[in-house]
Design a protein around this motif. Structure first.
Motif, PDB file in Angstrom:
ATOM      1  N   ASP A   1      50.676  29.696  34.804  1.00 15.42           N
ATOM      2  CA  ASP A   1      51.214  30.826  35.559  1.00 15.42           C
ATOM      3  C   ASP A   1      50.325  32.047  35.386  1.00 15.42           C
ATOM      4  O   ASP A   1      50.805  33.168  35.296  1.00 15.42           O
ATOM      5  N   LEU A   2      49.053  31.824  35.316  1.00 15.74           N
ATOM      6  CA  LEU A   2      48.103  32.925  35.171  1.00 15.74           C
ATOM      7  C   LEU A   2      48.295  33.950  36.286  1.00 15.74           C
ATOM      8  O   LEU A   2      48.338  33.583  37.455  1.00 15.74           O
ATOM      9  N   PRO A   3      48.419  35.205  35.943  1.00 15.04           N
ATOM     10  CA  PRO A   3      48.595  36.217  36.990  1.00 15.04           C
ATOM     11  C   PRO A   3      47.350  36.299  37.871  1.00 15.04           C
ATOM     12  O   PRO A   3      46.226  36.268  37.380  1.00 15.04           O
ATOM     13  N   GLY A   4      47.591  36.368  39.168  1.00 14.11           N
ATOM     14  CA  GLY A   4      46.462  36.494  40.089  1.00 14.11           C
ATOM     15  C   GLY A   4      45.715  35.196  40.277  1.00 14.11           C
ATOM     16  O   GLY A   4      44.530  35.184  40.582  1.00 14.11           O
ATOM     17  N   ARG A   5      46.455  34.069  40.153  1.00 18.32           N
ATOM     18  CA  ARG A   5      45.829  32.760  40.213  1.00 18.32           C
ATOM     19  C   ARG A   5      44.973  32.540  41.451  1.00 18.32           C
ATOM     20  O   ARG A   5      43.869  32.008  41.384  1.00 18.32           O
ATOM     21  N   ARG A   6      45.514  32.921  42.584  1.00 17.47           N
ATOM     22  CA  ARG A   6      44.800  32.621  43.821  1.00 17.47           C
ATOM     23  C   ARG A   6      43.473  33.342  43.874  1.00 17.47           C
ATOM     24  O   ARG A   6      42.452  32.797  44.281  1.00 17.47           O
ATOM     25  N   LEU A   7      43.509  34.592  43.386  1.00 18.14           N
ATOM     26  CA  LEU A   7      42.278  35.373  43.368  1.00 18.14           C
ATOM     27  C   LEU A   7      41.265  34.759  42.420  1.00 18.14           C
ATOM     28  O   LEU A   7      40.088  34.592  42.741  1.00 18.14           O
ATOM     29  N   TRP A   8      41.728  34.401  41.234  1.00 16.69           N
ATOM     30  CA  TRP A   8      40.818  33.796  40.258  1.00 16.69           C
ATOM     31  C   TRP A   8      40.219  32.514  40.819  1.00 16.69           C
ATOM     32  O   TRP A   8      39.065  32.190  40.591  1.00 16.69           O
ATOM     33  N   SER A   9      41.041  31.747  41.569  1.00 18.91           N
ATOM     34  CA  SER A   9      40.541  30.487  42.128  1.00 18.91           C
ATOM     35  C   SER A   9      39.298  30.714  42.957  1.00 18.91           C
ATOM     36  O   SER A   9      38.313  30.000  42.843  1.00 18.91           O
ATOM     37  N   VAL A  10      39.383  31.706  43.807  1.00 20.13           N
ATOM     38  CA  VAL A  10      38.228  31.977  44.662  1.00 20.13           C
ATOM     39  C   VAL A  10      37.057  32.493  43.841  1.00 20.13           C
ATOM     40  O   VAL A  10      35.931  32.012  43.947  1.00 20.13           O
ATOM     41  N   PHE A  11      37.329  33.462  42.969  1.00 18.64           N
ATOM     42  CA  PHE A  11      36.247  34.049  42.183  1.00 18.64           C
ATOM     43  C   PHE A  11      35.541  33.025  41.311  1.00 18.64           C
ATOM     44  O   PHE A  11      34.331  33.024  41.168  1.00 18.64           O
ATOM     45  N   LEU A  12      36.339  32.156  40.699  1.00 21.23           N
ATOM     46  CA  LEU A  12      35.725  31.209  39.774  1.00 21.23           C
ATOM     47  C   LEU A  12      34.854  30.183  40.489  1.00 21.23           C
ATOM     48  O   LEU A  12      33.994  29.566  39.871  1.00 21.23           O
ATOM     49  N   ALA A  13      35.065  29.999  41.793  1.00 25.09           N
ATOM     50  CA  ALA A  13      34.216  29.075  42.542  1.00 25.09           C
ATOM     51  C   ALA A  13      32.979  29.764  43.088  1.00 25.09           C
ATOM     52  O   ALA A  13      32.016  29.117  43.480  1.00 25.09           O
TER      53      ALA A  13
END
Lengths: 350, 510
Positions: free
Chosen positions: B61-73
């Protein structure tokens, strides 16, 4: 799942590949800038140039050439070595008429494989012997001087030795940057071997290596490293500094020329006519144009290189050509270059 | 696929005796070993970073998951030259950002980033997304029931992770790691800038300094033999395990783990990775760009160049995915000698030094297909040869999670094999297809050596412009093209990853 599925997959794949190929070809062929196949002898005056020199440097003068002569050009810009190798791979199907190289080694490689045509004597006469091939198969258009760049904040001009041998002194330990994998560096070492002999060349190289230089991957990182103060001095080509200064006038680096040794030798950027050309006449006119006053002036004032023909004067903080001792070597003698490579490998510099 | 290999063999056979000398010299051996060690280090580190990131963004349940998903890729979009230069500009011993910041504290110089630290850091940061994307795909495909069973049998979260989830992910981690390993083996730019003595440097010397295609071919073949060794090891390591659940369970969203007090360390981890891998390079690019703007530099033609780049990448990606799909299907559903060999061979193009593949196609194209030579069609073909394994790997791991029973059920209900494929199999592996597409698109847009030699004359891409900028020490030009490249990549990734959400919502059936 049985065999029927397997066949379905394979069949589907083949069909898809074929359809994709056809669609891809049709879709893309309409957008090719050069739709005609490679060999078109009925095309109006069109010169195909493979250039290891970048578009930003020579684009303008090539355009000027088109305007002044009415000859159309098509230029493939790329890496000098890559393009030379491509011409070799293309063999007799090469579309190239002219090969414009950033250094002589590449021209020598093509010449050795018999891929260059002889340039007419009247054109060759424009240029000093030192800057053209001994068998007339390539000619230098501009000169690129080797130079010692230094950090103006960290080094005072008076401290700089007037000879490359000064840099093997212990006070320069940890302060030197160089780029052994660079073509111009290779030419420099070759010149050193010719001017002072193999043993002295080895001695110099080992002396510098004892001073623990930082080995950068090219001229650009070296100059950038000098600016950051990571090293105090570096052995590079002259025009990189101008490019940096153009974007940052406060750039803390300046040129220093050694006095008459290999450290300030002149490399050339030059051209050769590829043997698969369909327009030898046009190619010769191109070379003539590049050696004309107009073009030479352009190079002197815009790319900060040394003009090799005509009456153009060098500009900027550069030593004039007469003051620089030019070593008597054939810059494209590849056997010599191979010898240099062996030396560099042998002492683990490369 | 076999073309580059055939080319190398032919050229190598023409080599002279000095080639043998180079091959057997001590230095070559030393450098070869160095490169192998580097590859191990980078692959291991990338896998760790990627798996942690994937777990955090998919299963917690990491906050801002969707954003991190994009950034981490995103780091895949950073051209390696620019990324490495950014690292140097920030961490170099003297005159770098960090050293300047610490100067008031009396720190004159930092420990050298050159050599091992720089090379490992740069390569890891910009290639871990390969593993990240493959792992993420697999994580989303795990049947939560598997983990629930494990929990019900008394395992806690950590144990479940270790004994159930991670083994489940091993094909995808392996697929991504293969890509990281091969990229590391064949990359020249990053080790060069970081002053690391890699094997590619020896190959480079032959191509660019000695103009010796033959010696270079022999050395490239040595590299390829290492590639085959790695492929063989991976093949042996592939277990016959089933990665799909055997019951007819529902496909649900992965169960979300509560992070609790691990929330802040997790956020710190993600921030660190993203800062180093994205913000730092992008910040450097912006700095160079504005420096250029202030000095009055102009940036002509960027619009058309961008269009060129996107257009050719899009076509190639479509073709690659449609060709990768059958190969993946064959190797998973009908494993046989032949299909395995095809799949393994597809990696050859990717693992070879770019210049070798480019020259192979030049030789083939100019002499055998003059009509196609230096056309966009040829360029697209080059991209296919180079990058098809990216797509195959991801689709394979997606397929492995699909229970073949579902397809059998469809067949038993009367659907023909083709229809089954279209209406059942393909929709279920959509995540893999899209992730593969994202990977391929970004990688194509960055490609340089083949583009320089094979594209139609005067056809320029963002990658060629970045290179021109670096050749002429015109950092602002490199920066401008890099920034656009990153922007376009972000858009592609976002579009593609957003398909996953739609996909997930559609995917519930009995």
């Amino acid at each position: 799942m049985g065999n029927s599925t397997k066949f379905a997959i394979i069949g589907g794949a083949v069909a898809a590949a074929i359809i994709a190929g056809v669609v891809g070809f049709v879709a893309t062929s309409g957008t090719d800038p050069a739709e005609e196949p490679v060999t078109t002898s009925t095309e109006p005056e069109m010169l195909t140039i493979y250039s290891g020199r970048s578009e930003s440097l020579i684009g303008p003068i090539i355009e000027q050439f088109e305007q002044d002569t009415g000859i159309e050009t098509e230029v493939r810009y790329g890496k000098t070595a890559g393009l030379a190798l491509a011409i070799l791979e293309e063999g007799q199907n090469s579309p190239a008429d002219i090969y414009f190289a950033q250094d002589a080694g590449a021209l020598g490689a093509l010449s050795k494989e018999g891929r260059l045509l002889t340039i007419p004597a009247p054109i060759l006469q424009e240029v000093d012997d030192a800057f053209k091939s001994s068998d007339g198969e390539w000619v230098g258009i501009t000169g690129r001087a080797r130079v010692v760049d230094y950090n103006t904040d960290l080094v005072d001009k008076s401290e700089l030795p007037s000879s490359i041998w000064g840099f093997v002194e212990p006070e320069w330990k940890g302060k030197i940057g160089w780029a052994p994998p660079n073509g111009s560096f290779q030419s420099f070492v070759t010149a050193l071997r010719v001017m002072e002999g193999d043993d002295r060349a080895r001695e110099w190289l080992l002396g510098i290596m004892a001073n623990e230089p930082i080995a950068y991957s090219g001229n650009t990182p070296t100059v950038e490293g000098i600016a950051r103060g990571e090293v105090h001095v570096g052995f590079v080509n002259n025009y990189y500094l101008q490019r940096f200064l153009a974007e940052d006038p406060e750039f803390p680096v300046a040129h220093h020329y050694t006095n008459g040794d290999a450290g300030s030798m002149i490399n050339i950027a030059g051209v050769g006519i590829v043997d698969t050309t369909q327009d030898q006449d046009l190619a010769e006119r191109f070379i003539e144009y590049m050696l004309s006053d107009k073009a030479q002036n352009f190079f002197a004032t815009t790319t900060y290189e040394y003009p090799l023909a005509g009456n153009a004067e060098v500009v900027g903080p550069q030593s004039p050509l007469e003051n620089i001792n030019v070593p008597d070597i054939d810059l494209s003698d590849l056997d010599d270059l191979e010898g240099t490579l062996d030396l560099l490998r042998d002492i683990n510099a490369i | 696929m076999l073309l580059p290999l055939a080319y190398l063999v032919i050229r190598a056979s023409e080599a002279g005796s000095d080639a043998i000398a180079i091959l057997t010299s001590y230095r070559t051996l030393e450098v070869f070993v160095n490169t192998v060690l580097l590859t191990f280090a980078v692959t291991a580190l990338s896998a760790i970073v990627a798996v942690i990131s994937a777990l955090l963004t998919v299963k917690t349940d990491l906050p801002g998951r969707r954003l991190w998903s994009v950034f981490l890729a995103m780091p895949l979009a950073i051209p390696s030259f620019v990324g490495s230069f950014a690292i140097i500009a920030t961490f170099a011993p003297r005159g770098s950002l960090l050293q300047n910041l610490l100067a008031p504290l009396g720190i004159e110089s930092l420990p050298s980033i050159y050599g091992w630290p720089g090379a490992v850091l740069a390569l890891t940061l910009f290639t871990y997304p390969y593993v990240y994307l493959t792992t993420r795909t697999a994580l989303q495909g795990i049947d939560p029931a598997i983990e629930e069973v494990s929990r019900s049998l008394g395992h806690n979260i950590r144990s479940t992770l270790r004994r159930v989830t991670l083994p489940h992910l091993s094909p995808s981690i392996a697929a991504g790691s293969l890509l990281v390993a091969f990229y590391t083996l064949s990359d020249f730019g990053t080790p060069a800038l970081m002053q690391f003595d890699s094997f590619t440097r020896i190959i480079f010397v032959e191509y660019e300094l000695a103009f010796d295609r033959h010696s270079a071919a022999i050395l490239s073949l040595l590299l390829i033999s290492l590639v085959f060794v790695i492929l063989y090891l991976e093949h042996r390591a592939r277990s016959k395990a089933y990665y799909y659940s055997t019951g007819l369970g529902t496909k649900r969203q992965p169960s979300i783990m509560n992070l609790g007090r691990w929330k802040w360390p997790s956020l710190a981890f993600c921030s660190a990775v993203v800062s180093l891998a994205i913000f730092m390079p992008v910040g450097t690019m912006l700095y160079w760009f504005f420096q250029g703007v202030l000095a009055g530099t102009s940036f002509p033609d960027l619009g058309m160049i961008t269009l060129n780049t996107v257009y050719v990448a899009a076509i190639a990606t479509l073709l690659i995915v449609s060709l990768a799909l059958p190969v993946a299907l064959l190797t998973v559903r009908f494993p046989s000698r032949a299909s395995n060999v095809i799949e393994k061979l597809s990696y050859v193009g990717f693992a070879m030094p770019g210049i070798a593949v480019a020259l192979a196609l030049v030789s083939f194209g100019a002499n055998h297909l003059p009509l196609f030579y230096q056309s966009i069609a040829m360029l697209v073909f080059a991209y296919i040869v180079l990058f098809i394994p990216l797509s195959i790997g991801i689709i394979r791991s997606s397929l492995l999670q699909l229970n073949p029973r579902i397809e059998e059920v469809a067949r038993s209900l009367g659907l023909g094999p083709g229809k089954t494929m279209l209406t059942v199999t393909i929709p279920m592996i959509k995540t893999g297809l899209f992730a593969g597409a994202a990977l391929v698109v970004i990688t194509i847009m960055k490609e340089l050596p083949a583009t320089l030699l094979l594209s139609p004359i005067e056809f320029r891409t963002l990658a060629t412009q970045i290179w021109v900028g670096t050749e002429t020490a015109s950092f602002s030009h490199s920066a401008a093209s890099s920034l656009i490249l990153v922007a376009v990549s972000v858009i592609s990734i976002t579009i593609i990853l957003s398909q996953e959400k739609i996909n997930r919502e559609e995917r519930t059936y009995a």
